[in-house]
Design a protein around this motif. Structure first.
Motif, PDB file in Angstrom:
ATOM      1  N   ASP A   1       1.296   6.555  -6.827  1.00 31.81           N
ATOM      2  CA  ASP A   1       0.245   7.509  -7.155  1.00 31.81           C
ATOM      3  C   ASP A   1       0.732   8.946  -6.970  1.00 31.81           C
ATOM      4  OD1 ASP A   1      -2.684   8.156  -7.635  1.00 31.81           O
ATOM      5  OD2 ASP A   1      -2.395   9.050  -5.656  1.00 31.81           O
ATOM      6  N   GLY A   2       1.467   9.185  -5.859  1.00 32.77           N
ATOM      7  CA  GLY A   2       1.984  10.527  -5.634  1.00 32.77           C
ATOM      8  C   GLY A   2       2.976  10.954  -6.693  1.00 32.77           C
TER       9      GLY A   2
ATOM     10  N   ALA B   1       0.830  -1.210   0.000  1.00 32.74           N
ATOM     11  CA  ALA B   1       0.000   0.000   0.000  1.00 32.74           C
ATOM     12  C   ALA B   1       0.865   1.261   0.000  1.00 32.74           C
ATOM     13  CB  ALA B   1      -0.929  -0.010   1.222  1.00 32.74           C
ATOM     14  N   MET B   2       1.980   1.211   0.733  1.00 31.08           N
ATOM     15  CA  MET B   2       2.893   2.350   0.732  1.00 31.08           C
ATOM     16  C   MET B   2       3.475   2.590  -0.653  1.00 31.08           C
ATOM     17  SD  MET B   2       6.569   2.757   2.654  1.00 31.08           S
ATOM     18  CE  MET B   2       7.232   1.538   1.510  1.00 31.08           C
TER      19      MET B   2
ATOM     20  N   ARG C   1       0.869   4.184  -2.795  1.00 30.38           N
ATOM     21  CA  ARG C   1       0.729   5.615  -2.520  1.00 30.38           C
ATOM     22  C   ARG C   1       1.877   6.411  -3.113  1.00 30.38           C
ATOM     23  NH1 ARG C   1      -0.755   3.526   2.562  1.00 30.38           N
ATOM     24  NH2 ARG C   1       1.308   4.038   3.387  1.00 30.38           N
TER      25      ARG C   1
END
Length: 453
Positions: free
Chosen positions: A229-230, A222-223, A226
């Protein structure tokens, strides 16, 4: 500085310590049980032999009566060569003793004891020779238990050797087991070491991962998601901002070059400077908006709360935009009342963005409806306008930076596609949320503020 032990080393040492402790305790218990067993056997043997010697010496009451019983006594001693005998008379003298040449007397206490003399270990049993007399001679039997002690010593040495070898073997096996068990962590470390801007799509597989590491693996993936995505958003933002800045800068550069290409009248220079000023103001506004969004994303925007009449704020905006609504023949209305605690300047900016956006996309003769109402979740403000329906796939991206409802249109040079992004940041700074619905010829922006706003 002392080097820290690895997790594998710590687990290996822990396994070794646990195994050594268990082995040591088990060995000590076995050694004590073996010693107690030998003591019990020796006691049974000595008590049995004691009755034989009592039988052989049943006629002995005094030292003078002992010679008559010596043949029977020696016969019993011959049958049991591992025994020694001593008779202590009631007159304080030693009547008989097979321990010739011993300098130390056996323990005088009655009962079963252990005694060592001349490098030999004895189990000693001292008891009265006769049980029916008030003052009887004492008989002492001595059993050579040296071989027993040698066995116990060898067994203790074997226990220590077993403890050491088991601890070493457990440490080695524990290191191997720990390394195998921690392999997912090493894989996670390798993935983390290989993460870069070009490899953010890498993910850890949860197949074969121990149950204890499933949650950690999911959190790590999940990290990475993220981060990916960032990074994608940052890359898109960089491309968008470069695209947005390129046009006004190109206009400024071209217009300035054309103006300077040959001498012109003062009015022409003044006109060029006014045109450049408009482009520079647009650039300044864009930079200011981007700075506001950057602060909002990092939680640096703090809303100052003050009591406000939200209906009055909406009425003021309607009056401000009335020249535009009259020109485009757009009917605008407001219903509902509400009082809120909010930052007036920030809230006016957010509502102005929504109303300006509605005016730009409402066709001539259309309508804009502003509605205030309370529900179970708190206060809801709806800004609705008639006009073209927004594509469903575009609605989730409407509040992103530099996104326009109609990408093919520039919507005038003053709009850079940051208004809705700024509006969402302001609403979130006040603890609310905003969403868009578009269907049946109406587009609605719905702001939901929590109870007590």
């Amino acid at each position: 500085m002392m080097r820290r032990l690895s997790l594998t080393a710590r687990m290996s040492l822990l396994f070794a310590a646990c195994t050594a402790t268990v082995s040591l305790v088990a060995g000590a218990l076995f050694s004590r049980a073996s010693e107690a067993h030998f003591i019990e056997l020796d006691q049974q043997l000595l008590e049995g032999r004691l009755e034989l010697f009592r039988s052989a010496l049943r006629q002995v009451d005094t030292a003078a009566a002992l010679p008559g019983s010596l043949p029977a006594l020696r016969q019993v001693l011959t049958q049991h060569p591992d025994l020694d005998l001593r008779l202590d008379g009631n007159d304080g003298r030693i009547w008989f003793n097979t321990l010739t040449g011993q300098s130390t007397s056996p323990p005088p206490q009655p009962g079963l004891q252990r005694w060592r003399e001349g490098g030999i270990d004895y189990r000693v049993l001292r008891a009265p020779l006769r049980l029916d007399g008030p003052s009887s001679a004492d008989i002492t039997l001595l059993l050579d238990i040296t071989h027993h002690q040698h066995f116990l010593e060898r067994m203790q040495a074997l226990i220590w050797l077993t403890v050491g070898l088991s601890a070493l073997a457990t440490a080695l096996l524990g290191a191997w087991v720990a390394r195998q068990g921690l392999r997912p962590l090493h894989q996670m470390a390798n993935v983390a070491a290989g993460v870069s801007a070009s490899s953010l799509t890498t993910r850890l597989t949860e197949d074969g991962v121990p149950q204890e590491l499933v949650e950690l693996t999911g959190a790590f993936n999940a990290m990475l998601a993220r981060l990916d995505d960032g990074f994608q958003r940052l890359s898109a933002f960089s491309a968008d901002i470069a695209h947005e800045l390129r046009t006004p800068l190109s206009n400024l550069l071209t217009q300035t070059q054309v103006t300077l290409s040959h001498p012109r009248r003062a009015d022409d220079y003044r006109e060029t400077l006014h045109s450049n000023l408009e482009e520079l103001q647009r650039l300044a506004q864009m930079v200011s908006d981007m700075l506001f969004l950057a602060k909002a994303e990092h939680g640096l925007i703090t809303a100052r709360r003050e009591p406000l009449d939200l209906a009055a704020e909406l009425d003021a905006l309607i009056e401000f935009y009335s020249p535009l609504t009259e020109e485009s023949e757009v009917q605008i209305s407001r219903t509902g009342e509400a009082r809120v605690s909010a930052d007036q300047s920030m809230l006016q900016r957010a509502l102005s963005n929504l109303l300006d956006n509605a005016l730009r996309f409402t066709p001539a003769g259309g309508a804009i409806d502003l509605k205030l109402e309370h529900d179970a979740r708190g206060l809801r403000l709806t800004v609705a306008n008639t006009g073209p329906v927004i594509a469903a796939e575009l609605i989730p991206r409407l509040f992103d930076r530099f996104v326009r409802a109609d990408p093919a249109r520039r919507e005038g040079g003053e709009h850079a596609g940051l208004g809705l992004a700024i509006t969402r940041s302001i609403i979130q700074a006040h603890g609310g949320e905003i969403r868009c619905e578009s269907a049946d010829g109406w587009t609605r922006f719905i702001i939901q503020f929590p109870t007590g706003f």
